[in-house]
Design a protein around this motif. Structure first.
Motif, short mmCIF file in Angstrom:
data_model
loop_
_atom_site.label_atom_id
_atom_site.label_comp_id
_atom_site.label_asym_id
_atom_site.label_seq_id
_atom_site.Cartn_x
_atom_site.Cartn_y
_atom_site.Cartn_z
N TYR A 198 0.83 -1.20 0.00
CA TYR A 198 0.00 0.00 0.00
C TYR A 198 0.86 1.25 0.00
CZ TYR A 198 -3.03 3.61 2.12
OH TYR A 198 -3.71 4.76 2.41
N PRO A 255 0.50 5.02 0.83
CA PRO A 255 -0.42 6.01 1.38
C PRO A 255 -0.31 7.35 0.68
CG PRO A 255 1.37 5.57 2.92
CD PRO A 255 1.59 4.69 1.74
N ILE A 267 -0.23 10.57 1.88
CA ILE A 267 0.77 11.53 2.37
C ILE A 267 1.91 10.73 2.98
CG2 ILE A 267 1.08 13.66 3.64
CD1 ILE A 267 -2.01 13.30 4.30
N ASN A 308 4.42 10.71 5.41
CA ASN A 308 4.92 11.43 6.56
C ASN A 308 5.55 10.43 7.52
OD1 ASN A 308 5.46 13.65 8.04
ND2 ASN A 308 3.37 14.43 7.97
N PHE A 309 6.85 10.39 7.50
CA PHE A 309 7.56 9.39 8.28
C PHE A 309 8.11 9.99 9.56
CE2 PHE A 309 8.24 8.29 3.73
CZ PHE A 309 7.38 7.21 3.72
N PRO A 310 8.52 9.14 10.51
CA PRO A 310 9.12 9.70 11.73
C PRO A 310 10.34 10.53 11.38
CG PRO A 310 8.93 7.30 11.86
CD PRO A 310 8.51 7.69 10.50
N ASN A 363 12.86 11.54 12.90
CA ASN A 363 14.18 11.26 13.47
C ASN A 363 14.86 10.03 12.89
OD1 ASN A 363 14.23 13.43 15.32
ND2 ASN A 363 12.70 12.33 16.52
N LEU A 364 14.14 9.28 12.06
CA LEU A 364 14.76 8.10 11.45
C LEU A 364 15.42 8.49 10.14
CD1 LEU A 364 12.11 5.23 11.79
CD2 LEU A 364 14.15 5.56 13.14
N LEU A 387 14.52 3.41 8.12
CA LEU A 387 13.10 3.16 7.84
C LEU A 387 12.94 1.92 6.96
CD1 LEU A 387 10.16 4.33 8.02
CD2 LEU A 387 10.57 5.24 5.77
N LEU A 430 9.29 1.80 -0.56
CA LEU A 430 8.68 0.97 0.48
C LEU A 430 7.53 0.13 -0.07
CD1 LEU A 430 8.40 3.37 3.54
CD2 LEU A 430 9.89 1.41 3.28
#
Lengths: 239, 260
Positions: free
Chosen positions: A81, A83, A85, A87-89, A91-92, A97, A143
């Motif tokens: 899938y 998504p 938007i 929007n990842f963490p 700080n990673l 990731l 991803l």
């Protein structure tokens, strides 16, 4: 094969899906690219999220390859899938990731090829919070496409991509299709649909209003241009 | 779940706020020890700070983390993982990283000051234990609020409100009821009322261990009678555990029906 029967969903008083029935890839047919279209708020994202188990329908049944998927999670191992938007963490880093998602899915992945394809090498050690929107979308694409799954769902995949990345994306989608996969795409970019989609699923007021090939749609609405054909579908309903 | 836990801790340990929180406790520990020059007094002062501050930080951190990681949570929800495991992993991640800041931030100065050679070690351990409990309780409450409230601003508002209620307003109501009904025997009532507020419960637990309950008068004696015994201490820890478990159960229930 995906089979959706009598799907109902409302948010408060707002009815989003109203007895939707949809069958994608009936038994025996080989993969393909399905564009899910519809005006804003017609329930495209809700439909996809029901399929993913993120939105829980009030009524109805969803099954993939003959088994019900409601309230289950294992089936998502065979589903990719993208998504809307990305929007990842913040700080990673990109590589962390990628490792994390790989860690969550015990499955072979080919991220190296994709990193090459989207030229993401210089960004691998950067924090996700510092990336531009387009680069994040590329990471998002890596991803999504790095796992080999039967079903691929793309929610607005073209957002923020530059022309080169867009070409690569189209190639990727075609490659996956050639492998016999089912690909669902929502988008508002009609030229993309015209170029890619085998079949169009048009949602209106929580139901399937049209399902068929691009040619059929053009024929039915007497338009030679897909954009106008879609606009025609929308106005006809509301007139 | 452990994978999610690992990554949320990883993510949080890199965020500036964990360090700010850690350094704050570190500085607080050093300053209190060197100003008081007495470990027991430092523990009492610390108690007053911890009992108000850990719940506040816990609620704010919890709500903030939930809303900030919303899109990422959605990405996780599309992966083959059970819903409740994602949220339990995140919950434990926040609670543990806050607890880590607390334990290390206060532990280092007290250790340097010679905690192991002092009699205050039990009081100090109790303080840390209670502080950790408060972290777990208030992060759970915060997650409950955030899961039930779509609107970020409202979520923050409710979170602050619940902290304000339990830290300040509850005591006020408690006092008023004691004053109004002071002709009746109130020891049972106050004992029960204390149980319903984790902050009060923690405060009483520590105060009684510090042997200053004499200051509390007759009710203090009743409390001492209750909390001082093994049974009382056991019961109060049980109640603290319930304060963690019940909100967590509600999170699980909420997750079964929640749309993302």
């Amino acid at each position: 094969m995906i089979e959706i029967k009598n799907l109902h969903k409302k948010f408060g008083k707002l009815i989003v899906l109203d007895g939707l029935d949809l069958t994608i890839n009936p038994e025996g047919s080989e993969g393909g690219i399905f564009a899910i279209l519809g005006p804003n708020g017609s329930g495209k994202t809700t439909l996809i999220k029901c399929l993913l188990g993120m939105v829980i329908p009030n009524k109805g049944e969803i099954s993939i390859d003959g088994t019900s998927v409601l309230k289950k999670w294992e089936y998502r191992n065979n589903l990719n899938y993208l998504p809307q938007i990305a929007n990842f963490p913040p700080n990673l880093t990109v590589i962390e990731l990628l490792k994390m998602v790989k860690n969550l899915r015990p499955k072979a992945s080919n991220e190296q090829e994709l990193i090459d394809l989207f030229s993401l090498y210089p960004f691998l050690k950067k924090k996700l919070g510092n990336l531009s929107g387009g680069t994040k979308q590329k990471v998002n694409l890596v991803l999504t496409f790095m796992f080999d799954s039967e079903l691929i769902i793309l929610d607005e995949p073209t957002t923020g991509l530059d022309p080169i990345a867009l070409i690569h994306l189209k190639e990727l989608i075609q490659q996956e299709k050639a492998k016999g996969k089912t690909i669902l795409i929502t988008t508002h970019i009609m030229s993309f649909v015209d170029e890619m989609a085998d079949e169009i699923v048009f949602l209106l007021d929580g139901k399937i209003y049209f399902k068929g090939s691009v040619a059929q749609l053009k024929e039915q609405t007497n338009q030679s241009n897909l954009e106008h054909a879609i606009a025609n579908l929308m106005t006809k309903q509301h007139a | 779940m452990l994978k999610i836990l690992k990554y949320s801790i990883y993510d949080l340990l890199r965020s500036r706020w964990s360090y700010v929180y850690f350094i704050f406790y570190l500085a607080l520990g050093f300053v209190l020890l060197f100003l008081n020059n007495d470990m027991n007094k430092a523990v009492i002062t610390l108690m007053n700070i911890i009992i108000v501050l850990t719940p506040l930080i816990g609620t704010i951190f919890g709500v903030m983390y939930y809303y900030n990681s919303k899109e990422f949570t959605e990405l996780l929800l599309a992966q083959p993982i059970k819903r409740s495991k994602i949220f339990m992993g995140q919950y434990l991640g926040i609670s543990l990283s806050l607890t880590l800041s607390l334990v290390l931030g206060l532990g280092i100065p007290f250790l340097l000051y010679g905690l192991f050679r002092s009699a205050a070690i039990f009081d100090f351990s109790l303080l840390i234990l209670v502080g950790s409990f408060l972290n777990f309780i208030f992060v759970a409450l915060a997650y409950n609020i955030a899961l039930s409230t779509e609107n970020k601003i409202k979520g923050f508002g409710y979170a602050i409100l619940i902290w304000l209620f339990l830290a300040v307003i509850y005591d006020g109501l408690f006092m008023i009821s004691l004053m109004t009904f002071n002709e009746y025997p109130l020891d049972k009532f106050s004992l029960v009322a204390t149980m319903f507020n984790p902050i009060d419960l923690s405060r009483i637990l520590i105060l009684l261990k510090l042997d200053i309950s004499a200051l509390l008068g007759y009710t203090g004696a009743v409390f001492k009678d209750f909390f001082g015994t093994t049974k009382g201490a056991f019961l109060s820890f049980l109640v603290l555990c319930l304060w963690v478990i019940l909100p967590l159960l509600r999170i699980k229930m909420k997750l079964r029906k929640k749309d993302f």
